[in-house]
Design an enzyme around this catalytic site. Structure first.
Site, PDB file in Angstrom:
ATOM      1  N   ASN A   9       0.535  -1.064  -0.042  1.00 37.71           N
ATOM      2  CA  ASN A   9      -0.183  -0.172   0.197  1.00 37.71           C
ATOM      3  C   ASN A   9       1.151   1.484   0.297  1.00 37.71           C
ATOM      4  O   ASN A   9       1.806   1.477   0.863  1.00 37.71           O
ATOM      5  CB  ASN A   9      -1.080  -0.105   1.112  1.00 37.71           C
ATOM      6  CG  ASN A   9      -1.523   1.523   1.690  1.00 37.71           C
ATOM      7  OD1 ASN A   9      -1.965   2.939   0.664  1.00 37.71           O
ATOM      8  ND2 ASN A   9      -2.159   1.664   2.701  1.00 37.71           N
ATOM      9  N   LYS A  11      -0.114   4.060  -0.163  1.00 39.96           N
ATOM     10  CA  LYS A  11      -0.756   5.295   0.962  1.00 39.96           C
ATOM     11  C   LYS A  11      -0.577   6.393  -0.578  1.00 39.96           C
ATOM     12  O   LYS A  11      -0.624   6.542  -1.937  1.00 39.96           O
ATOM     13  CB  LYS A  11       0.254   5.740   1.441  1.00 39.96           C
ATOM     14  CG  LYS A  11      -0.117   4.031   2.363  1.00 39.96           C
ATOM     15  CD  LYS A  11      -0.195   4.776   4.126  1.00 39.96           C
ATOM     16  CE  LYS A  11       0.119   3.017   4.906  1.00 39.96           C
ATOM     17  NZ  LYS A  11      -0.182   3.617   6.324  1.00 39.96           N
ATOM     18  N   HIS A  94      -9.596   1.029   5.143  1.00 38.01           N
ATOM     19  CA  HIS A  94      -7.889   1.406   5.728  1.00 38.01           C
ATOM     20  C   HIS A  94      -8.367   2.541   7.168  1.00 38.01           C
ATOM     21  O   HIS A  94      -9.213   3.247   6.598  1.00 38.01           O
ATOM     22  CB  HIS A  94      -7.196   1.991   4.644  1.00 38.01           C
ATOM     23  CG  HIS A  94      -5.690   1.912   5.331  1.00 38.01           C
ATOM     24  ND1 HIS A  94      -5.587   2.688   6.316  1.00 38.01           N
ATOM     25  CD2 HIS A  94      -4.497   1.044   4.927  1.00 38.01           C
ATOM     26  CE1 HIS A  94      -3.918   2.606   6.108  1.00 38.01           C
ATOM     27  NE2 HIS A  94      -4.066   1.663   5.600  1.00 38.01           N
ATOM     28  N   GLU A  96      -6.580   4.310   8.015  1.00 43.43           N
ATOM     29  CA  GLU A  96      -6.527   6.156   7.536  1.00 43.43           C
ATOM     30  C   GLU A  96      -7.873   6.769   7.267  1.00 43.43           C
ATOM     31  O   GLU A  96      -7.854   7.751   7.704  1.00 43.43           O
ATOM     32  CB  GLU A  96      -4.978   6.538   6.792  1.00 43.43           C
ATOM     33  CG  GLU A  96      -4.028   6.255   7.469  1.00 43.43           C
ATOM     34  CD  GLU A  96      -3.050   5.245   6.699  1.00 43.43           C
ATOM     35  OE1 GLU A  96      -2.804   6.010   5.696  1.00 43.43           O
ATOM     36  OE2 GLU A  96      -1.853   5.189   7.478  1.00 43.43           O
ATOM     37  N   GLU A 164      -5.434  -4.919  11.051  1.00 42.04           N
ATOM     38  CA  GLU A 164      -4.487  -3.311  11.151  1.00 42.04           C
ATOM     39  C   GLU A 164      -4.998  -3.145  12.255  1.00 42.04           C
ATOM     40  O   GLU A 164      -5.736  -2.194  12.320  1.00 42.04           O
ATOM     41  CB  GLU A 164      -3.748  -3.051   9.598  1.00 42.04           C
ATOM     42  CG  GLU A 164      -4.101  -3.376   8.452  1.00 42.04           C
ATOM     43  CD  GLU A 164      -3.287  -2.607   7.568  1.00 42.04           C
ATOM     44  OE1 GLU A 164      -2.565  -2.880   7.156  1.00 42.04           O
ATOM     45  OE2 GLU A 164      -4.615  -1.479   7.553  1.00 42.04           O
ATOM     46  N   GLY A 170       2.710   2.152  10.816  1.00 50.15           N
ATOM     47  CA  GLY A 170       3.266   3.788  10.888  1.00 50.15           C
ATOM     48  C   GLY A 170       4.084   3.830  11.817  1.00 50.15           C
ATOM     49  O   GLY A 170       4.806   5.041  11.744  1.00 50.15           O
ATOM     50  N   SER A 210       3.796  -2.111  10.597  1.00 52.60           N
ATOM     51  CA  SER A 210       4.879  -2.098  10.211  1.00 52.60           C
ATOM     52  C   SER A 210       5.274  -3.145   9.653  1.00 52.60           C
ATOM     53  O   SER A 210       6.740  -2.855  10.992  1.00 52.60           O
ATOM     54  CB  SER A 210       5.286  -1.320  12.281  1.00 52.60           C
ATOM     55  OG  SER A 210       4.173  -0.500  11.873  1.00 52.60           O
TER      56      SER A 210
HETATM   57  P1  PGA Z   1       2.505   0.841   7.525  1.00 55.40           P
HETATM   58  O1  PGA Z   1       1.062   0.345   6.687  1.00 55.40           O
HETATM   59  O2  PGA Z   1       3.428  -0.940   7.078  1.00 55.40           O
HETATM   60  O3  PGA Z   1       3.880   1.750   6.846  1.00 55.40           O
HETATM   61  O4  PGA Z   1       2.444   0.537   8.938  1.00 55.40           O
HETATM   62  C1  PGA Z   1       0.145  -0.389   7.142  1.00 55.40           C
HETATM   63  C2  PGA Z   1      -0.507   0.206   6.038  1.00 55.40           C
HETATM   64  O5  PGA Z   1      -1.594   1.672   6.642  1.00 55.40           O
HETATM   65  O6  PGA Z   1      -1.397  -0.522   5.885  1.00 55.40           O
END
Ligand code: PGA
Length: 254
Positions: A9, A11, A94, A96, A164, A170, A210
């Site tokens: 992803n 983003k 997601h 976010e 997640e 992140g 992460s």
């Molecule tokens: P990350 O993001 O690996 O940077 O923690 C994962 C995600 O949001 O799908």
């Protein structure tokens, strides 16, 4: 046997020029790894170009979001009918988007219904926030998210779920493989309740938050974890290839 599944992803990162370079850096490495589904999810604006670059390879493509209507007066939005020509997968719900764009389980549910109708395979994201984890509410939260998202869906098809934990995204603080395995097992039991044993046993459920080349093996060694949704580390070509390579080897029992 569930085929392992690793999605990157990206983003809101990479201009089209940067996306093209990144694909160039990882394409060969990813293409030759067998026995695992490899999916790239670049920004909307680069989807058509990346689709072109990936033509003829074993690497698949996904979008990061879409609107819940097929067309209409929704300025700036992208519909499932626009995506289905370009890609196979779409990330929905997601955290976010839940956090910054107010997406609720109800909105995610509408998106899932229309994505499946259009022939896209949703990657449904869910997970608890830190305060919910600390209050011991993880099970209740994720169960309610999955039930809400799948409400009214008769056949989830090849739907993929990504567990997640919000506090792990992140932050560099991944959840532990054991804890994630237990939560993913619970999600699978919830899918069994809703859609029966066969659907639940066939469904890929991923961990996300992460994930790096240093911690992926711990997750892939778990019986319930079928893969990963990778954010930050999917922007580093070599590391992403490494993550996919390790995942394939572990699930093959090498
Ligand atoms: P990350 O993001 O690996 O940077 O923690 C994962 C995600 O949001 O799908």
């Amino acid at each position: 046997m569930r085929i392992p599944f690793i999605a990157g992803n990206w983003k809101m990162n990479t201009t089209s020029a940067e996306a093209s370079v990144l694909v160039g850096e990882m394409q060969e490495g990813l293409d030759r790894i067998e026995g695992v589904d490899k999916v790239l999810c670049p920004p909307f604006i680069s989807l058509a170009m990346v689709a072109e670059l990936l033509r003829g390879t074993s690497i698949k493509l996904g979008a990061q979001n879409m609107h819940f209507e097929e067309k209409g007066a929704y300025t700036g939005e992208v519909s499932p009918l626009m995506l289905v020509d370009l890609c196979q997968f779409v990330i929905l719900g997601h955290s976010e988007r839940r956090q910054y764009s107010g997406e609720t389980d109800q909105i995610v549910n509408r998106k899932l219904l229309v994505a499946l109708k259009a022939g896209l395979i949703p990657i449904l994201c869910l997970g608890e926030r830190i305060e919910e984890k600390e209050a011991g509410r993880t099970e209740e939260v994720v169960t309610s998210q999955v039930k809400g998202a799948l409400d009214g869906i008769k056949s989830p098809g090849e739907l993929v779920i990504a567990y997640e934990p919000v506090w792990a995204i992140g932050t560099g603080m991944a959840a532990t493989p054991l804890e994630s395995n237990a939560t993913i097992g619970l999600l699978r039991r919830t899918v069994t309740e809703l859609h029966g044993e066969e659907v639940a046993q066939g469904m890929r459920i991923l961990y996300g938050g992460s994930v790096t080349a240093s911690n992926i093996s711990g997750f892939m060694e778990q019986s319930e974890i079928d893969g990963a949704l990778v954010g930050g580390a999917s922007l580093k070509a070599q590391e992403f290839v490494d993550i996919v390579e390790q995942s394939a080897a572990i699930k093959k029992g090498e």
